[in-house]
Write a protein that holds these residues in place. Structure first.
Motif, PDB file in Angstrom:
ATOM      1  N   VAL A   1       0.843  -1.206   0.000  1.00  0.00           N
ATOM      2  CA  VAL A   1       0.000   0.000   0.000  1.00  0.00           C
ATOM      3  C   VAL A   1       0.868   1.242   0.000  1.00  0.00           C
ATOM      4  N   GLU A   2       1.886   1.194   0.881  1.00  0.00           N
ATOM      5  CA  GLU A   2       2.713   2.390   0.989  1.00  0.00           C
ATOM      6  C   GLU A   2       3.511   2.611  -0.282  1.00  0.00           C
ATOM      7  N   ARG A   3       3.963   1.472  -0.857  1.00  0.00           N
ATOM      8  CA  ARG A   3       4.693   1.626  -2.116  1.00  0.00           C
ATOM      9  C   ARG A   3       3.793   2.214  -3.164  1.00  0.00           C
ATOM     10  N   LYS A   4       2.554   1.698  -3.146  1.00  0.00           N
ATOM     11  CA  LYS A   4       1.604   2.220  -4.131  1.00  0.00           C
ATOM     12  C   LYS A   4       1.439   3.712  -3.950  1.00  0.00           C
ATOM     13  N   SER A   5       1.248   4.075  -2.657  1.00  0.00           N
ATOM     14  CA  SER A   5       1.032   5.504  -2.414  1.00  0.00           C
ATOM     15  C   SER A   5       2.290   6.277  -2.779  1.00  0.00           C
ATOM     16  N   ALA A   6       3.448   5.632  -2.505  1.00  0.00           N
ATOM     17  CA  ALA A   6       4.698   6.298  -2.883  1.00  0.00           C
ATOM     18  C   ALA A   6       4.764   6.451  -4.388  1.00  0.00           C
ATOM     19  N   GLU A   7       4.334   5.351  -5.069  1.00  0.00           N
ATOM     20  CA  GLU A   7       4.333   5.432  -6.522  1.00  0.00           C
ATOM     21  C   GLU A   7       3.416   6.531  -7.012  1.00  0.00           C
ATOM     22  N   GLN A   8       2.253   6.581  -6.321  1.00  0.00           N
ATOM     23  CA  GLN A   8       1.307   7.614  -6.718  1.00  0.00           C
ATOM     24  C   GLN A   8       1.896   8.993  -6.492  1.00  0.00           C
ATOM     25  N   GLN A   9       2.572   9.073  -5.328  1.00  0.00           N
ATOM     26  CA  GLN A   9       3.211  10.343  -5.002  1.00  0.00           C
ATOM     27  C   GLN A   9       4.219  10.692  -6.082  1.00  0.00           C
ATOM     28  N   LEU A  10       4.978   9.628  -6.450  1.00  0.00           N
ATOM     29  CA  LEU A  10       5.986   9.802  -7.489  1.00  0.00           C
ATOM     30  C   LEU A  10       5.312  10.270  -8.771  1.00  0.00           C
ATOM     31  N   GLN A  11       4.201   9.566  -9.070  1.00  0.00           N
ATOM     32  CA  GLN A  11       3.449   9.891 -10.272  1.00  0.00           C
ATOM     33  C   GLN A  11       3.014  11.348 -10.222  1.00  0.00           C
ATOM     34  N   ARG A  12       2.471  11.701  -9.017  1.00  0.00           N
ATOM     35  CA  ARG A  12       2.008  13.083  -8.870  1.00  0.00           C
ATOM     36  C   ARG A  12       3.152  14.057  -9.069  1.00  0.00           C
ATOM     37  N   LEU A  13       4.286  13.675  -8.419  1.00  0.00           N
ATOM     38  CA  LEU A  13       5.452  14.556  -8.528  1.00  0.00           C
ATOM     39  C   LEU A  13       5.870  14.668  -9.989  1.00  0.00           C
ATOM     40  N   ASN A  14       5.831  13.495 -10.653  1.00  0.00           N
ATOM     41  CA  ASN A  14       6.192  13.514 -12.065  1.00  0.00           C
ATOM     42  C   ASN A  14       5.279  14.462 -12.829  1.00  0.00           C
ATOM     43  N   GLU A  15       3.984  14.266 -12.497  1.00  0.00           N
ATOM     44  CA  GLU A  15       3.017  15.101 -13.198  1.00  0.00           C
ATOM     45  C   GLU A  15       3.278  16.568 -12.908  1.00  0.00           C
ATOM     46  N   THR A  16       3.513  16.798 -11.587  1.00  0.00           N
ATOM     47  CA  THR A  16       3.814  18.178 -11.195  1.00  0.00           C
ATOM     48  C   THR A  16       5.033  18.677 -11.948  1.00  0.00           C
ATOM     49  N   LEU A  17       6.013  17.758 -12.014  1.00  0.00           N
ATOM     50  CA  LEU A  17       7.260  18.093 -12.684  1.00  0.00           C
ATOM     51  C   LEU A  17       7.002  18.433 -14.143  1.00  0.00           C
ATOM     52  N   GLU A  18       6.221  17.517 -14.751  1.00  0.00           N
ATOM     53  CA  GLU A  18       5.923  17.760 -16.158  1.00  0.00           C
ATOM     54  C   GLU A  18       5.188  19.078 -16.320  1.00  0.00           C
ATOM     55  N   HIS A  19       4.265  19.268 -15.361  1.00  0.00           N
ATOM     56  CA  HIS A  19       3.507  20.501 -15.373  1.00  0.00           C
ATOM     57  C   HIS A  19       4.445  21.691 -15.279  1.00  0.00           C
ATOM     58  N   HIS A  20       5.384  21.547 -14.288  1.00  0.00           N
ATOM     59  CA  HIS A  20       6.373  22.608 -14.084  1.00  0.00           C
ATOM     60  C   HIS A  20       7.155  22.858 -15.351  1.00  0.00           C
ATOM     61  N   ILE A  21       7.595  21.702 -15.909  1.00  0.00           N
ATOM     62  CA  ILE A  21       8.424  21.834 -17.113  1.00  0.00           C
ATOM     63  C   ILE A  21       7.618  22.526 -18.201  1.00  0.00           C
ATOM     64  N   ALA A  22       6.378  22.065 -18.343  1.00  0.00           N
ATOM     65  CA  ALA A  22       5.528  22.668 -19.367  1.00  0.00           C
ATOM     66  C   ALA A  22       5.382  24.161 -19.097  1.00  0.00           C
ATOM     67  N   ASN A  23       5.140  24.470 -17.796  1.00  0.00           N
ATOM     68  CA  ASN A  23       4.987  25.877 -17.411  1.00  0.00           C
ATOM     69  C   ASN A  23       6.227  26.661 -17.771  1.00  0.00           C
ATOM     70  N   ARG A  24       7.369  26.045 -17.334  1.00  0.00           N
ATOM     71  CA  ARG A  24       8.634  26.745 -17.563  1.00  0.00           C
ATOM     72  C   ARG A  24       8.877  26.932 -19.054  1.00  0.00           C
ATOM     73  N   THR A  25       8.575  25.839 -19.774  1.00  0.00           N
ATOM     74  CA  THR A  25       8.784  25.917 -21.217  1.00  0.00           C
ATOM     75  C   THR A  25       7.919  27.033 -21.793  1.00  0.00           C
ATOM     76  N   ALA A  26       6.669  27.007 -21.361  1.00  0.00           N
ATOM     77  CA  ALA A  26       5.754  28.034 -21.865  1.00  0.00           C
ATOM     78  C   ALA A  26       6.265  29.415 -21.494  1.00  0.00           C
ATOM     79  N   GLU A  27       6.719  29.482 -20.229  1.00  0.00           N
ATOM     80  CA  GLU A  27       7.234  30.760 -19.735  1.00  0.00           C
ATOM     81  C   GLU A  27       8.450  31.189 -20.558  1.00  0.00           C
ATOM     82  N   ALA A  28       9.323  30.192 -20.771  1.00  0.00           N
ATOM     83  CA  ALA A  28      10.537  30.492 -21.547  1.00  0.00           C
ATOM     84  C   ALA A  28      10.150  30.963 -22.947  1.00  0.00           C
ATOM     85  N   GLU A  29       9.180  30.206 -23.516  1.00  0.00           N
ATOM     86  CA  GLU A  29       8.758  30.592 -24.863  1.00  0.00           C
ATOM     87  C   GLU A  29       8.148  31.988 -24.870  1.00  0.00           C
ATOM     88  N   ARG A  30       7.351  32.209 -23.789  1.00  0.00           N
ATOM     89  CA  ARG A  30       6.707  33.520 -23.679  1.00  0.00           C
ATOM     90  C   ARG A  30       7.787  34.614 -23.599  1.00  0.00           C
TER      91      ARG A  30
END
Lengths: 137, 683
Positions: free
Chosen positions: B415-444
């Motif tokens: 369960v904890e691994r799953k939640s950790a994975e989910q957390q990881l997933q979320r972080l990844n998503e956040t990261l991707e989001h961040h990257i996308a944001n940054r990219t957009a920002e950079a492009e802007r």
């Protein structure tokens, strides 16, 4: 060569640039009447005789167009001009300080006859004007 | 780079979080294990004892069976003993009966003897009883007692004196002394008596005066049969012994038919054969024929007081004499039989002597203790089995619970691994989001910068041009009126304006790198460089040559040309001499080409090697040359935008060499980002 009585319409907002064109024509011993419009809108009015502005008659043989204009940019002016069937046949030479590729591309979209980047030195400019007019027809 | 750093930071956070979770998991597992160790010592007490009921069952069953066997065996042994005892007792009684019968027979024989002979003399009597006296034990006396009527007394006494002169009919007086008998209707005097030696004082004694004897005689006379008296105490040399008197009547033959009434019977009765016996001696004599077996035998008659009832007690010959008394109570077994002695009934009670005829219970005890031992062993065995089974069960339970806990822990971990994975997933998503944001920002920002550069170029260039033009016109218009100093100043003005224009153009060019879409084409580097050399039109005295092989590659021709142009132009501009050599080379590395542009000019000190690539940095005064300080910065930017590097090798006075690399397959910036992302993720 441009005929002596044929008129030129210069669309330019900068006074010095207007003076530059006038002096260049002078230097090349060209006495063609030069009409000046300070904005794209004003130029359209002059070409159409709209808004209480006296229509240019006959229509100018050549339009020298700056791209960076207040209220209506040169590209927008071209857009309007090409939509108007009575005006669409006018000859236009873009005279601009922009050397940007996209500006050049946008201008040729509207089938301008030439695109001249305003040279830094007046002498160069004079030579350029001479070259253009010498090549006319 | 900033993007990558931020990404790295996020991944570090992620790893730290994972490590924390792992630590927490292992801590929890350890805690569980330690907790289990303490709890396993207190199992449910009920379940413990409930498992032992088969043991109790076995123990109880074993005990019951053992006791039952023991009781049975004891009983059997007892009955065996009793049977043996009874048989022995019966043997003894039979022997005693026979002996008594023999004794009584003597009396009957005497009576028959008198019946057979009219006259029996003293001598005949002595001869007749002699064998009996010799063979038979326990005889106190054998007598012949004739019935003598009162009128015949004198005649009788006379006749008796013929054979025994001092004969007289006697009786006992009150003191017990013998005196001459008083006159009576009937006398029963002892005429003959044997053995005479021990009984001479009784000779002539009228035994009819003794009530016991009289009742015996009258019973015998009336029944016309032998009678046995109840137990008597007889004096034998001053010793009181119990004995019996036996009387057998003898009648006159001729008178027999007349003797019908009791009143006449006395007249027709001739006399009595009488025997007196010691019971003890008869018994002892009888028992001599048997081996001693340890039986006490008591003889009782049926009437009289308790003391009078006891006729005789035979103590077993095995007895050492220390146990006296009836011994009835202490006897382990006893046997009672009634026998008839003539007309008397006796009760014989046989008791086993102390220590005799006690059941041999040792085999029972063997059974008992054997059974007990077997039960105990079996119980222990069963208990061991049950205990082992219990232990196994407990162990299984414990293992099961351990397993369960482990499974729980594993589940928890999953369960904890799953939640950790989910957390990881979320972080990844956040990261991707961040990257996308940054990219957009950079492009802007890039777009904004572009816009800025664009606007700047036009809005700055226009007034500059105006200034330049106006200066020229003033010079033209006032050509005659201006002195030389003013002309010089106007020229300087125009020169500075020109310089400013160049700066702006440079900036525009710099900003244009990367935002204009790359126009890839096959480029022949040798041709490209030679064209550039032509365009630059170097001063005489400078030789610019391409050395060695130059590759053909697919690249942005304009920008690659710009790099060569700027580098060669830079060498020309800063050579510092009138004559010089500039050499262009290329080396083929695995993944990229390394180009070099080398001159033999004055060189650049190492402390300026980094500075030369910075914007607006020139190493000379502005007056000296028309250097904008943009050329090398632009080169660096172009090279790096295309995935290459640039470096400078130079020493003052030894020329300068610029080396830059150009990838063979130009990777797009996007692809590079992805690679970085993957690398970071895999960490």
């Amino acid at each position: 060569m441009l005929g002596n009585n044929e008129t030129i319409l210069l669309i330019e907002d900068d006074r010095v640039d207007i003076m530059t064109v006038q002096r260049a024509l002078q230097k090349n011993n060209l006495s063609n009447p030069l009409h000046v419009a300070r904005t794209g809108l004003q130029a359209l009015d002059m070409l159409r005789g709209a808004n209480g502005v006296v229509k240019l008659d006959p229509l100018p043989a050549l339009i020298l167009l700056d791209l960076n204009l207040p209220k209506m940019s040169g590209i927008e002016f071209l857009q309007e001009l090409r939509k108007d069937p009575q005006l669409s046949a006018l000859r236009i030479i873009v005279l601009t300080s922009s050397n940007e590729p996209q500006d050049r591309a946008a201008a040729f979209e509207y089938e301008v006859d030439d695109y001249i980047v305003k040279p830094h030195s007046f002498d160069e400019f004079t030579r350029a004007v001479a070259a253009i007019l010498a090549l006319w027809d | 780079m900033a993007r990558a750093n931020e990404f790295k930071h996020l991944v570090d956070n992620l790893q730290a979080a994972t490590a924390r979770i792992k630590q927490r998991l292992s801590d929890r597992y350890l805690a569980k294990i330690s907790k289990r160790k303490t709890t396993e010592k207190i199992p449910d007490p009920r379940s413990i004892w409930w498992g032992y009921y088969p043991v109790v069952l076995v123990a109880v069953m074993g005990l019951l069976i053992t006791v039952a066997l023991f009781v049975q065996s004891t009983r059997w042994e007892k009955s065996q003993v009793e049977i043996a005892f009874r048989e022995a007792s019966q043997d003894r009684i039979l022997v005693i009966q026979r002996e008594i019968k023999h004794s009584l027979r003597i009396v009957i024989d005497i009576a028959s003897f008198f019946e057979a002979s009219e006259m029996v003399g003293r001598r005949e009597f002595r001869k007749f009883v002699g064998p009996a006296l010799k063979n038979q034990a326990g005889i106190k006396s054998l007598e012949w007692v004739p019935v003598v009527t009162g009128e015949m007394r004198s005649h009788f006494t006379e006749q008796a004196r013929n054979s025994f002169p001092p004969f007289e009919i006697l009786e006992r007086d009150d003191t017990g002394a013998l005196t001459k008998s008083s006159t009576r209707p009937v006398y029963y005097p002892v005429l003959y008596i044997q053995p005479y030696q021990f009984n001479k004082q009784l000779l002539g004694l009228d035994i009819g005066t003794d009530p016991t004897a009289y009742s015996l005689l009258s019973d015998a006379e009336s029944s016309r049969e032998m009678q046995v008296s109840p137990g008597l105490y007889l004096n034998d040399d001053g010793e009181r012994k119990s004995g019996i008197m036996v009387a057998a009547p003898v009648f006159y033959k001729a008178d027999e038919p007349r003797n019908e009434t009791p009143s006449r019977s006395a007249a027709s009765t001739r006399g009595f054969a009488i025997g007196t016996f010691f019971i003890g001696e008869i018994v002892e004599r009888a028992l001599q024929s048997l081996r001693p077996a340890g039986i006490d035998i008591h003889f009782y008659q049926n009437h009289g007081s308790e003391v009078e009832r006891l006729l005789y007690s035979h103590r077993t010959r095995l007895d050492d004499g220390s146990h006296l008394g009836s011994g009835e109570e202490s006897a382990a077994v006893s046997y009672t039989q009634e026998i008839s002695v003539g007309t008397q009934k006796w009760q014989i009670i046989c008791n086993s002597a102390l220590g005799k005829f006690t059941a041999n219970t040792w085999s029972s005890w063997v059974i008992f203790f054997g059974g007990m031992a077997f039960t105990l062993l079996f119980t222990i065995y069963v208990a061991t089995l049950v205990g082992r089974a219990r232990q196994v069960r407990l162990e299984v339970e414990e293992r099961t619970s351990q397993l369960w806990e482990v499974v729980q822990a594993l589940n928890q971990e999953v369960v904890e691994r799953k939640s950790a994975e989910q957390q990881l997933q979320r972080l990844n998503e956040t990261l991707e989001h961040h990257i996308a944001n940054r990219t957009a920002e950079a492009e802007r920002r890039a777009q904004y910068l572009e816009q800025f550069a664009y606007v700047t170029s036009h809005d700055l260039k226009a007034p500059l041009r105006a200034v330049s033009n106006l200066a020229q016109w003033i010079e033209e218009d006032l050509q005659d009126k201006l002195d030389d100093a003013s002309k010089e100043q106007l020229s300087l003005l125009r020169d500075r304006v020109k310089r400013m224009h160049d700066l702006i153009e440079g900036l525009l060019e710099y900003s244009r790198v990367g935002r204009t879409s790359a126009q890839k084409s096959r480029v022949d580097c040798r041709q490209l460089v030679e064209e550039i050399i032509d365009t630059l039109s170097p001063a005489a005295g400078f030789s610019i040559k391409v050395k060695g092989k130059m590759p053909r590659l697919t690249a942005d021709r304009l920008q690659l040309g710009q790099v060569f142009s700027n580098l060669i132009g830079n060498s020309l501009k800063h050579h510092g001499g009138k004559k010089g050599k500039i050499r262009i080379r290329c080396e083929d590395s695995d993944r990229f080409y390394q180009f070099s542009v080398c001159d033999d000019g004055r060189g650049i000190a190492p402390q300026y090697h980094q500075k030369v690539f910075l914007m607006f940095q020139t190493l000379e005064s502005n007056d000296f040359e028309s250097s904008t300080g943009i050329g090398l910065a632009l080169v660096k930017k172009i090279v790096e935008e295309h995935g290459g590097t640039i470096k400078l090798r130079s020493e003052p006075g030894e020329g300068a060499c610029f080396y830059f690399t150009w990838p063979k397959s130009n990777p797009s910036q996007q692809h590079e980002d992805e690679t970085l992302f993957q690398t970071l993720l895999s960490e």
